[in-house]
Scaffold this motif. Structure first.
Motif, PDB file in Angstrom:
ATOM      1  N   TRP A 199       2.225   6.464  -6.890  1.00  0.00           N
ATOM      2  CA  TRP A 199       1.029   7.390  -7.677  1.00  0.00           C
ATOM      3  C   TRP A 199       1.277   8.939  -6.999  1.00  0.00           C
ATOM      4  N   GLY A 200       2.067   9.217  -6.092  1.00  0.00           N
ATOM      5  CA  GLY A 200       2.406  10.330  -5.563  1.00  0.00           C
ATOM      6  C   GLY A 200       3.413  11.010  -6.477  1.00  0.00           C
ATOM      7  N   THR A 221       0.602  -1.138   0.064  1.00  0.00           N
ATOM      8  CA  THR A 221      -0.069  -0.066   0.148  1.00  0.00           C
ATOM      9  C   THR A 221       0.796   1.272   0.155  1.00  0.00           C
ATOM     10  N   PHE A 248       1.098   4.209  -2.767  1.00  0.00           N
ATOM     11  CA  PHE A 248       0.941   5.574  -2.740  1.00  0.00           C
ATOM     12  C   PHE A 248       2.038   6.491  -2.992  1.00  0.00           C
TER      13      PHE A 248
END
Length: 84
Positions: free
Chosen positions: A25-26, A18, A22
């Motif tokens: 995609w950040g 996870t 994150f």
């Protein structure tokens, strides 16, 4: 033998996956934002408003009023600035 998540490394592996998602995609979003900003700045240089001539003309007027340049020099500067 089963662990807390039902399989070895269940919760820890899920948490790391996870966090990695994150982070990925950040970075994609931040990279896209920088790309848009770069394109916006590039377009602004080509299609943005031209630099104001009034500042240069005001400087020439001030120099003429102070006696730093002659009338002929002032008129030449004014003609050149108005045709830019």
């Amino acid at each position: 033998m089963y662990y807390l998540g039902g399989y070895p490394g269940g919760y820890l592996g899920s948490l790391l996956a996870t966090l990695a998602s994150f982070l990925f995609w950040g970075l994609v979003i931040v990279g896209f934002a920088y790309l848009v900003r770069w394109a916006w700045d590039l377009a602004g240089e080509k299609f943005g408003p031209q630099r104001p001539v009034a500042g240069s003309l005001e400087t020439a007027k001030r120099r003429y009023a102070n006696g730093e340049i002659s009338r002929e020099e002032y008129l030449a500067i004014k003609a050149e600035l108005l045709f830019l």
